[in-house]
Design a protein around this motif. Sequence first.
Motif, PDB file in Angstrom:
ATOM      1  N   VAL A  35       0.815  -1.205   0.000  1.00  0.00           N
ATOM      2  CA  VAL A  35       0.000   0.000   0.000  1.00  0.00           C
ATOM      3  C   VAL A  35       0.854   1.262   0.000  1.00  0.00           C
ATOM      4  CG1 VAL A  35      -0.200   0.054   2.526  1.00  0.00           C
ATOM      5  CG2 VAL A  35      -1.960   1.132   1.132  1.00  0.00           C
ATOM      6  N   ALA A  36       2.009   1.238   0.675  1.00  0.00           N
ATOM      7  CA  ALA A  36       2.872   2.418   0.684  1.00  0.00           C
ATOM      8  C   ALA A  36       3.364   2.728  -0.718  1.00  0.00           C
ATOM      9  CB  ALA A  36       4.041   2.212   1.641  1.00  0.00           C
ATOM     10  N   ALA A  37       3.736   1.695  -1.466  1.00  0.00           N
ATOM     11  CA  ALA A  37       4.188   1.900  -2.840  1.00  0.00           C
ATOM     12  C   ALA A  37       3.047   2.398  -3.720  1.00  0.00           C
ATOM     13  CB  ALA A  37       4.762   0.594  -3.398  1.00  0.00           C
ATOM     14  N   ASP A  38       1.831   1.878  -3.475  1.00  0.00           N
ATOM     15  CA  ASP A  38       0.670   2.326  -4.251  1.00  0.00           C
ATOM     16  C   ASP A  38       0.395   3.807  -4.006  1.00  0.00           C
ATOM     17  OD1 ASP A  38      -1.141  -0.798  -3.701  1.00  0.00           O
ATOM     18  OD2 ASP A  38       0.400  -0.249  -5.163  1.00  0.00           O
ATOM     19  N   VAL A  39       0.484   4.230  -2.741  1.00  0.00           N
ATOM     20  CA  VAL A  39       0.260   5.634  -2.416  1.00  0.00           C
ATOM     21  C   VAL A  39       1.305   6.510  -3.104  1.00  0.00           C
ATOM     22  CG1 VAL A  39       0.336   7.332  -0.550  1.00  0.00           C
ATOM     23  CG2 VAL A  39      -0.921   5.204  -0.232  1.00  0.00           C
ATOM     24  N   ASN A  40       2.561   6.067  -3.074  1.00  0.00           N
ATOM     25  CA  ASN A  40       3.618   6.848  -3.729  1.00  0.00           C
ATOM     26  C   ASN A  40       3.375   6.969  -5.224  1.00  0.00           C
ATOM     27  OD1 ASN A  40       5.030   7.312  -1.362  1.00  0.00           O
ATOM     28  ND2 ASN A  40       6.261   5.453  -1.539  1.00  0.00           N
ATOM     29  N   ALA A  41       2.869   5.895  -5.846  1.00  0.00           N
ATOM     30  CA  ALA A  41       2.581   5.942  -7.284  1.00  0.00           C
ATOM     31  C   ALA A  41       1.484   6.951  -7.587  1.00  0.00           C
ATOM     32  CB  ALA A  41       2.183   4.552  -7.777  1.00  0.00           C
ATOM     33  N   VAL A  42       0.434   6.975  -6.760  1.00  0.00           N
ATOM     34  CA  VAL A  42      -0.645   7.940  -6.960  1.00  0.00           C
ATOM     35  C   VAL A  42      -0.128   9.365  -6.792  1.00  0.00           C
ATOM     36  CG1 VAL A  42      -2.822   8.791  -6.005  1.00  0.00           C
ATOM     37  CG2 VAL A  42      -2.474   6.342  -6.296  1.00  0.00           C
ATOM     38  N   VAL A  43       0.708   9.588  -5.777  1.00  0.00           N
ATOM     39  CA  VAL A  43       1.239  10.930  -5.542  1.00  0.00           C
ATOM     40  C   VAL A  43       2.099  11.374  -6.709  1.00  0.00           C
ATOM     41  CG1 VAL A  43       2.736  12.298  -4.046  1.00  0.00           C
ATOM     42  CG2 VAL A  43       1.096  10.705  -3.043  1.00  0.00           C
ATOM     43  N   ARG A  44       2.896  10.449  -7.254  1.00  0.00           N
ATOM     44  CA  ARG A  44       3.727  10.812  -8.421  1.00  0.00           C
ATOM     45  C   ARG A  44       2.859  11.175  -9.622  1.00  0.00           C
ATOM     46  NH1 ARG A  44       6.819   6.391  -6.608  1.00  0.00           N
ATOM     47  NH2 ARG A  44       5.925   5.051  -8.245  1.00  0.00           N
ATOM     48  N   GLU A  45       1.736  10.464  -9.791  1.00  0.00           N
ATOM     49  CA  GLU A  45       0.836  10.771 -10.903  1.00  0.00           C
ATOM     50  C   GLU A  45       0.211  12.152 -10.729  1.00  0.00           C
ATOM     51  OE1 GLU A  45      -2.424   8.108 -11.308  1.00  0.00           O
ATOM     52  OE2 GLU A  45      -2.967   8.817 -13.309  1.00  0.00           O
ATOM     53  N   VAL A  46      -0.182  12.481  -9.493  1.00  0.00           N
ATOM     54  CA  VAL A  46      -0.723  13.815  -9.222  1.00  0.00           C
ATOM     55  C   VAL A  46       0.331  14.874  -9.493  1.00  0.00           C
ATOM     56  CG1 VAL A  46      -1.597  15.329  -7.400  1.00  0.00           C
ATOM     57  CG2 VAL A  46      -2.388  12.966  -7.526  1.00  0.00           C
ATOM     58  N   GLU A  47       1.572  14.618  -9.087  1.00  0.00           N
ATOM     59  CA  GLU A  47       2.647  15.599  -9.304  1.00  0.00           C
ATOM     60  C   GLU A  47       2.874  15.829 -10.791  1.00  0.00           C
ATOM     61  OE1 GLU A  47       7.189  16.427  -7.730  1.00  0.00           O
ATOM     62  OE2 GLU A  47       6.434  14.368  -7.779  1.00  0.00           O
ATOM     63  N   ALA A  48       2.855  14.751 -11.581  1.00  0.00           N
ATOM     64  CA  ALA A  48       3.068  14.899 -13.024  1.00  0.00           C
ATOM     65  C   ALA A  48       1.949  15.714 -13.659  1.00  0.00           C
ATOM     66  CB  ALA A  48       3.156  13.520 -13.672  1.00  0.00           C
ATOM     67  N   ALA A  49       0.698  15.455 -13.240  1.00  0.00           N
ATOM     68  CA  ALA A  49      -0.430  16.207 -13.796  1.00  0.00           C
ATOM     69  C   ALA A  49      -0.334  17.684 -13.426  1.00  0.00           C
ATOM     70  CB  ALA A  49      -1.745  15.608 -13.304  1.00  0.00           C
ATOM     71  N   LEU A  50       0.047  17.978 -12.188  1.00  0.00           N
ATOM     72  CA  LEU A  50       0.156  19.371 -11.748  1.00  0.00           C
ATOM     73  C   LEU A  50       1.291  20.085 -12.475  1.00  0.00           C
ATOM     74  CD1 LEU A  50      -0.419  19.025  -7.889  1.00  0.00           C
ATOM     75  CD2 LEU A  50      -1.965  20.035  -9.576  1.00  0.00           C
ATOM     76  N   GLU A  51       2.379  19.400 -12.697  1.00  0.00           N
ATOM     77  CA  GLU A  51       3.502  20.013 -13.424  1.00  0.00           C
ATOM     78  C   GLU A  51       3.092  20.374 -14.847  1.00  0.00           C
ATOM     79  OE1 GLU A  51       7.333  17.970 -11.131  1.00  0.00           O
ATOM     80  OE2 GLU A  51       6.555  17.102 -13.010  1.00  0.00           O
ATOM     81  N   LEU A  52       2.301  19.501 -15.482  1.00  0.00           N
ATOM     82  CA  LEU A  52       1.836  19.810 -16.837  1.00  0.00           C
ATOM     83  C   LEU A  52       0.897  21.009 -16.826  1.00  0.00           C
ATOM     84  CD1 LEU A  52       0.859  17.328 -19.587  1.00  0.00           C
ATOM     85  CD2 LEU A  52      -0.735  19.165 -19.037  1.00  0.00           C
ATOM     86  N   LEU A  53      -0.040  21.043 -15.858  1.00  0.00           N
ATOM     87  CA  LEU A  53      -0.965  22.174 -15.781  1.00  0.00           C
ATOM     88  C   LEU A  53      -0.219  23.468 -15.496  1.00  0.00           C
ATOM     89  CD1 LEU A  53      -3.860  20.554 -13.680  1.00  0.00           C
ATOM     90  CD2 LEU A  53      -3.840  20.991 -16.145  1.00  0.00           C
ATOM     91  N   GLN A  54       0.768  23.416 -14.605  1.00  0.00           N
ATOM     92  CA  GLN A  54       1.526  24.629 -14.272  1.00  0.00           C
ATOM     93  C   GLN A  54       2.309  25.139 -15.472  1.00  0.00           C
ATOM     94  OE1 GLN A  54       4.778  24.159 -11.474  1.00  0.00           O
ATOM     95  NE2 GLN A  54       4.180  26.056 -10.430  1.00  0.00           N
ATOM     96  N   LYS A  55       2.769  24.215 -16.291  1.00  0.00           N
ATOM     97  CA  LYS A  55       3.566  24.600 -17.446  1.00  0.00           C
ATOM     98  C   LYS A  55       2.712  25.221 -18.544  1.00  0.00           C
ATOM     99  CE  LYS A  55       6.691  22.578 -20.906  1.00  0.00           C
ATOM    100  NZ  LYS A  55       7.367  21.317 -21.360  1.00  0.00           N
ATOM    101  N   ARG A  56       1.495  24.744 -18.719  1.00  0.00           N
ATOM    102  CA  ARG A  56       0.699  25.148 -19.886  1.00  0.00           C
ATOM    103  C   ARG A  56      -0.427  26.129 -19.587  1.00  0.00           C
ATOM    104  NH1 ARG A  56      -0.114  19.633 -23.467  1.00  0.00           N
ATOM    105  NH2 ARG A  56       2.097  19.034 -23.580  1.00  0.00           N
ATOM    106  N   LEU A  57      -0.880  26.192 -18.340  1.00  0.00           N
ATOM    107  CA  LEU A  57      -2.042  27.035 -18.053  1.00  0.00           C
ATOM    108  C   LEU A  57      -1.621  28.294 -17.314  1.00  0.00           C
ATOM    109  CD1 LEU A  57      -4.745  24.442 -16.909  1.00  0.00           C
ATOM    110  CD2 LEU A  57      -4.300  25.332 -19.195  1.00  0.00           C
ATOM    111  N   ARG A  58      -2.344  29.372 -17.573  1.00  0.00           N
ATOM    112  CA  ARG A  58      -2.177  30.624 -16.856  1.00  0.00           C
ATOM    113  C   ARG A  58      -3.508  30.965 -16.186  1.00  0.00           C
ATOM    114  NH1 ARG A  58       1.980  29.125 -17.512  1.00  0.00           N
ATOM    115  NH2 ARG A  58       3.758  29.986 -18.629  1.00  0.00           N
TER     116      ARG A  58
END
Length: 1093
Positions: free
Chosen positions: A156-179
């Motif tokens: 479960v700890a690894a699963d949580v880390n995977a979800v957090v990494r996915e959220v981080e990747a999505a936020l990085e894309l939004l921060q890069k492209r959206l104003r």
Amino acid sequence: MATSALLILVVLVGSCAQFTDAVGTDVRKNGPSAEKSDDAERYMPFLCSLIPAPLSSPPSVHTLRPDDISAVHVLGVPLSHRREASRVISRVAVLLSMFNPEVSHPHVDETSPQPRSLLEEAEELSLSLSHQQETDWKLVLLLVPADSMCACSPDVAADVNAVVREVEAALELLQKRLRHTLVHVAVWSTDHQQDECECMRDEGINRRLHRATLLKTLQDSLSHLLGNPKWHSKQADFTALLQSAPVILEQISENTWSDPNQLAIQLWTNLLQPPAGQTEFMDDSVVSILCPSQERPFLRTQINSPSEKEENAASVDPDMGTEMPCTDRSPSPTIPTSVHELRPGDIKVVAAVGDSLTAANGVGAKKDNILLVINEYRGLSWSIGGDENLNNVTTLPNILREFNANLTGFSKGICKEDSPQAFLNQAVAGAKSGDMVGQVRILVDRMKADPRIDFHNDWKVITMFIGGNDICDFCTDSIFFSARNVVLRIQQALDILHNEVPRAIVNLIELLNIVPLRDLHTDKSLGCPTWFVNIVCPCILKPKEGSVELQTVNEFNRAYQSAMRELIDSGRYDSRINFTVVLQPFLREVYLPRLEDGRPDRSYFSPDCFHLSQKAHTLMARALWNNMLEPVGNKTFTQDFQAGIDLKCPSETNPFIRTAANSNYTFPGPPPTPDPVTNWGSDFSCVNTAPSNSVPTSAHRIRPADIKVVAALGDSLTAGFGAKAKNLLQLRTEDRGVSWSIGGDQNLETVTTLPNILKKFNPNIKGWSEGRGTTKAGFNVAVSGAKISGIPGQVRRLIDNMKKDPTVDFENDWKLVTLFIGGNDLCQYCNDRATLSPQNYSQHMMTSLDMLYNEVPRAIVNILEILEIKGLRRIKRDNLECNVLQPLVCPCFLQAREDSLELAEMKRINRELQVETENVAYGGRYDGREDFAVVVQPFFQNTVVPLNADSKPDDTYFSVDCFHFSEQGHAEMAAALWNNMLEPVGQKQTYNNFRNTRNNIKCPTEENPYIFTKVNSFPVPTTPTTTPPTPHSTARPLTSDCADTVPVWLAAVLAVVGLLIGCVVTWLLFCWRSKRSKKRMTSDVVEMHVTDF
């Protein structure tokens, strides 16, 4: 008309600052203006005052106001609950519409079968927004579904880390492209794990604790991610932050989920800057919408609303040890043969059974590391832990080791109950009273098999502490978790010890008073994860202060304690000289330790604010030891942990562990056996039994004593089929005189029926049935075997009978008609689905009610929802009548195999018939007459099968065929119906609580003296009607909802109001014609959403 006009004006003019400034005051602070209409007051809680905003667009996301948002977007909608999530998000957009009617609402594709990652959704969103104006501010709600992870998985700890990494990747894309974007991240979860989570099917694990721990771990991991400064810049036009609590979608019934309004308000509240002193959305019991204030007008970001780090005002004592003051620690000169002459030094073996408080969940967890609550620190457990020694770890075994260094049985370290380190600590996290038998059997087997223990000669101390999880769940099944049944299960475990274990003294710890723990979760400054504890122990935290539910919690808590005392005071465990059970009551009254500023001291609790810390275990061990040395009948039963607890010592005059015998305590014995039941009557204690001062003209002002006539429609359950039958030959007899809704045999003291209750208010009531058969049936026109299609014929016969009866003043007497039907329709549904469909059921119901509405003056109609029949599958007897007749009476429900598609279909139809009943009754069709009301009495909506003392279905409530009700069942139905009549619509009890008591009859009060209807349950101030009813009839046809005549002045006023409204609407339309098409469409969207919310 006034309501409709106001709603139109609110929608059309809601975007104009002038209108909002005039009427949009915060009613929670200022109260409604005396000049506003009653209708306006009802709509004001959904409006917020517009705060004057700068003319230019905000330069920073940290100064963003609700009216600056032009569009709402959503990512991460869970595939399995798209519809529910869509409803929640749309309501958030509705709330934003109060500030900017032009805000565009998110679209959620509820039919898309393909799951997509957050990164894919973020990519699609950024592409769709690439052509829009960059000056428009956008709100993105990013949901993080938690149900795809398995809470009990070792990964479960690894699963949580995977979800957090996915959220981080999505936020990085939004921060890069959206104003010009504000992103709020929220964890989304349902209240049950996915079926593919194999380990959650294991009955031996604490599912709710695992699930709550998973959510907290995910919440904390996301909090750590979003705490990174890269997401927050004081001049940025993009930021992201995490909402402070998960959005938890709870399943209320098979097809019903949490109120989307409450979840939307939770999201909305956490979107805004928090008021002073508020850290998270807490109370879901009242619809209360937070509005921006002059001081805090912005949407929340990390910069404008930084989280407050809690500081512990009281330092935690790092020394958990205890100094041993006792000087005489010697054992008895010879091994004693009597448990009543046992010194502490004679104890050779310690053991314990119980739940997580004995398994020591989270005892060693560091502050705010809630993940460690899942760990079982058995070596630190108050009653059985043996880590280190008394100088630094205070436990009962470490105290006893000061008297006997060769003590064995204690647990060490962090481990599960099946680990060798656990030894004789067989407590299991999440265990309830029903698990005690299993734990005791394992414990006995271990003691017998272990070579370190001389099972027959070693003296043993066994501690049992159980009941906390039972009371945490009591509201889910008050019969199964009743004090009687819980203590009966404890008794079964103690009986095994008594029969099989020699030379033992058992400490039974009285259940703690758990209610004070609520204080930890009412003080928001403590930062306790209240939502977490709501999952683990819902029945304790969810009741509101001062509510009946909270009173019930206290009553159950006291009942558990009292039942434990009665069990031990029975003396059943003092029949042998080498065995006894002693009740240790030190937790009966616990005073929550507090800081100097009056707040609860959180240092006594683990990070979840529910389980206890090592500091509390230290004090519990001392308190238990002291209780063991105090005489029975004079033991300490209150504890103020804040005052500290010093160890007591055996004295020269009393060197023994105290028992009833060496305390000269006389057992009071078991409570006297109640007299055998000779009838099914009820006691009556109501004092407000007078009728109205004058005959009322409104069905919403009817006191019980105003009822002059009773009548009933239905099938065999109303005809009293087999109610008093003792054998198969008597089954076909209709005992109408004891029928729950219409019988009138004898009196209330011997026969409980609705008419017999009403006779206490009006002895001259007419219409009740008497005896057997139809000779003296009165207005009981029910027919055994009837279906809903036969009810119109029964109604016709009833109306004709009442008109013909010379003792009935048909036009002026107030009548109470009870309709209960549908059992035969449901039981035969699989044989004729077309004829017996819910749609046809609804049509026949409507036809029957139409006849009563059009032809019967001065009437209240009780309609009972069909009972939830699935519970009848559990009613069994080992006889021919039950085994053969029951399936034949209701083949479609009772012959279907368990977990079959046929049974699933029948359960669905069962619920649909209940829903159709409510739809017909409360659809507004029968609201046009002041002297007529239809009320649904829903106590059978969630049918609870009554249990006997053995926790098995109590078949005494049923007749010989195990389907129809016995006289005892009829009595309970009558009391439940009466009590429903005295409960407001919307607050009526939706389950039967068959308790077999004589004192369960509710009474009208001075504040609420009337039989509740939909109107008087939600009163709206109106001018009293003084015009007497038309002598010949009060009925009005269903085709007209208006009065026959309209006063001239009212017509003039309505005309002027209509003209003004027309002018305003026309002016607005001309103004809006010059604006772009989007703005022209917005008002319609706002109107639809405001009405929906």
